[in-house]
Write a protein that holds these residues in place. Structure first.
Motif, mmCIF file in Angstrom:
data_model
loop_
_atom_site.group_PDB
_atom_site.id
_atom_site.type_symbol
_atom_site.label_atom_id
_atom_site.label_comp_id
_atom_site.label_asym_id
_atom_site.label_seq_id
_atom_site.Cartn_x
_atom_site.Cartn_y
_atom_site.Cartn_z
ATOM 1 N N LYS A 168 31.150 40.380 38.841
ATOM 2 C CA LYS A 168 32.411 39.995 39.815
ATOM 3 C C LYS A 168 32.709 38.509 39.267
ATOM 4 O O LYS A 168 31.747 37.651 39.144
ATOM 5 C CB LYS A 168 31.817 39.911 41.279
ATOM 6 N N THR A 215 40.481 46.732 41.928
ATOM 7 C CA THR A 215 39.645 45.650 41.413
ATOM 8 C C THR A 215 39.180 45.424 40.023
ATOM 9 O O THR A 215 39.132 44.268 39.443
ATOM 10 C CB THR A 215 38.193 46.090 42.110
ATOM 11 N N ASN A 216 39.337 46.541 39.429
ATOM 12 C CA ASN A 216 39.027 46.446 37.869
ATOM 13 C C ASN A 216 40.368 45.438 37.384
ATOM 14 O O ASN A 216 39.915 44.678 36.431
ATOM 15 C CB ASN A 216 39.113 47.773 37.292
ATOM 16 N N HIS A 267 39.735 41.844 38.008
ATOM 17 C CA HIS A 267 38.850 41.121 36.985
ATOM 18 C C HIS A 267 39.327 40.869 35.686
ATOM 19 O O HIS A 267 39.319 39.730 35.271
ATOM 20 C CB HIS A 267 37.557 42.099 36.709
ATOM 21 N N TYR A 270 39.941 37.136 34.254
ATOM 22 C CA TYR A 270 39.210 36.774 32.945
ATOM 23 C C TYR A 270 40.361 36.337 31.973
ATOM 24 O O TYR A 270 40.040 35.452 31.289
ATOM 25 C CB TYR A 270 38.554 38.135 32.473
#
Lengths: 194, 193
Positions: free
Chosen positions: A192, B85-86, B89, B93
Motif C-alpha cells: 500500500k 484498489t489496484n 496504486h 505510483y
C-alpha cells in the motif's frame, strides 16, 4: 522533417529509420542527436518506437550503438541510465545469440572473425563497469527519498573477485546479472502506498 | 508455426480507438491511413485496449489529471478484471514517478503485446450477446469530437473554432501527403545510398 513538432511526422521518421539504416549510417552524430531527442519524448509511443530503432541498429551497425552508449553515460538524467542498462542487456544478449547461431540474422564475417568478437566484448565490458557505478548511485539516491522504496530487497547477483580470470563471454554474463535496476520496483507496487 | 497478433488502430490526437484486427507480422503496407474527421494519421498499436491501464499510455506521462479522468471514465463504462484498489496504486505510483521525472515504462507493467497461435484462437469464446439499444447507446457520441480540446472549448464563437480547426487540419493533411511523396534526396543527410 527531423526536427518537427508534429506527432505524425515524428512517428513516420522513426519508422523510416528502421528500413533505411540497413545499408549503413554515414553521420553518426546526427543519428545520435536524432535518437536522443526522441528517447526523452513525453509520449510513450515515440519512446517505444525509438527504442526499437536502436534494437535494430545493434544488429546492422553495432559500432554506432557503442558511440551512443558513451553519449548517454555522460548525462546526469536518470532516464538515460535506465535506457543504457536496457540497451546494454539487449546488446550482450544479441551478441551471445549471434555467436551461438540461434539467431536467424546473418552478419557475414562477424561469426568467423574472432578478433572482432573479442574487441566487441572488451568494449562492452568497460561500458558495463561504468553503468554499474552509476546504478549504485541511482539506487542510493532513490532509497533516501521515500519510505516505500526501502521494502525492496537487493536482488542483484554479486560479482566474483577473480573476475578477470574468466573468459570474456563469462565476464559479460556476470555483469549482465549484476545490472538490474528494474528489480527495485516490483515489491512496492503490491504494497500500500500512502 | 504462424503467429497472429491483435492490432488496435487509434488516433492519438483524439485519443480514440477506431477498430482492431488480427494480422500476421507484415504490416508495412497499411500504415498510411488517415482519420476522416480531421485528417490525422492513424497509429497502430500491437495489442488491444481491453485493459484499462492501456489508456494511461496514450497521454504524455506528466498529465496525471487527464489520465485519472480517462481511467475513471473507462472503468465506469465497461467491465474489467482490474480492481479499483489496484488501479489506485497504479495511479499513485505513476504520480510519484512523474514527480521524479522517471519514465513509467521502466517501473510499471507495460501494455501487453498480444500474440496467438491458431490453436488458442479456436478456444477463444464468443462475446456475450447484447441488446440493440445498449449497442446504440455506446455508439452515440456525447459531444462533438471536433470540440474535444479543452483550450479551445473556452471560446464561444463557433466560427473561430472551426476556422482554427480547419487551418490545423489543412496543416496536418499537407504533412501526411508530403510524407508519402518525399524525395529520396532529402533523406541522404545521415543515410548511405
Amino acid at each position: 522533417m527531423q526536427k518537427t513538432t508534429i506527432l505524425e511526422q515524428k512517428w513516420l521518421a522513426l519508422i523510416a529509420l528502421h528500413y533505411y539504416q540497413i545499408t549503413g549510417i554515414n553521420n553518426t552524430q546526427l543519428y545520435i542527436d536524432f535518437v536522443k531527442r526522441n528517447l526523452f519524448d513525453n509520449l510513450y509511443l515515440i519512446r517505444k518506437e525509438c527504442y526499437e530503432v536502436i534494437r535494430s541498429t545493434i544488429f546492422f551497425n553495432p559500432k554506432v550503438v557503442l558511440a551512443l552508449l558513451d553519449d548517454l553515460l555522460e548525462e546526469t538524467n536518470p532516464n538515460a541510465l535506465l535506457y543504457c542498462i536496457a540497451i546494454l542487456k539487449d546488446f550482450s544478449f544479441s551478441l551471445t545469440e549471434v555467436l551461438t547461431g540461434s539467431a536467424y540474422v546473418n552478419l557475414g564475417d562477424f561469426n568467423k572473425n574472432h578478433r572482432l568478437k573479442n574487441s566487441f566484448y572488451s568494449q562492452l565490458i568497460t561500458r558495463f563497469q561504468c553503468a554499474l557505478k552509476k546504478q549504485e548511485e541511482f539506487k542510493s539516491n532513490l532509497l533516501r527519498k521515500k519510505s516505500f522504496w526501502k521494502k525492496t530487497k537487493n536482488r542483484t547477483n554479486p560479482i566474483p573477485e577473480n573476475i578477470e580470470s574468466f573468459s570474456l563471454q563469462d565476464q559479460l554474463l556476470y555483469y549482465e546479472g549484476a545490472l538490474n535496476a528494474r528489480n527495485l520496483s516490483r515489491a512496492p507496487f503490491k504494497n500500500k502506498v500512502s | 508455426m504462424i503467429l497472429l497478433t491483435v492490432v488496435a488502430i487509434l488516433c492519438l490526437n483524439h485519443q480514440m480507438k477506431f477498430h482492431t484486427f488480427w494480422t500476421t507480422d507484415n504490416l508495412g503496407e497499411e500504415r498510411s491511413k488517415v482519420c476522416y474527421e480531421a485528417h490525422h494519421r492513424y497509429f497502430h498499436f500491437y495489442g488491444d485496449t481491453y485493459d484499462i491501464d492501456f489508456f494511461a499510455w496514450l497521454y504524455p506521462y506528466q498529465e496525471i489529471q487527464k489520465i485519472s479522468d480517462r481511467i475513471a471514465k473507462e472503468y465506469h463504462d465497461r467491465l474489467s478484471e482490474r480492481s479499483k484498489t489496484n488501479l489506485k496504486h497504479f495511479l499513485t505510483y505513476w504520480e510519484y514517478l512523474a514527480q521524479e521525472n522517471l519514465f513509467p515504462e521502466f517501473f510499471l507493467q507495460k501494455p501487453k503485446e498480444y500474440g496467438l497461435t491458431y490453436e488458442k484462437l479456436l478456444q477463444k469464446k464468443k462475446r456475450e450477446e447484447c441488446d440493440l439499444l445498449e449497442i446504440f447507446n455506446t455508439l452515440t457520441l456525447e459531444f462533438d469530437p471536433l470540440l474535444m480540446e479543452p483550450a479551445e472549448a473556452g471560446h464561444e464563437d463557433l466560427e473561430e473554432i472551426f476556422n482554427h480547426l480547419a487551418n490545423k487540419a489543412a496543416e496536418r493533411y499537407n504533412c501526411c501527403v508530403n510524407c508519402q511523396t518525399l524525395d529520396r534526396s532529402d533523406e541522404k543527410e545521415f543515410l548511405n545510398y
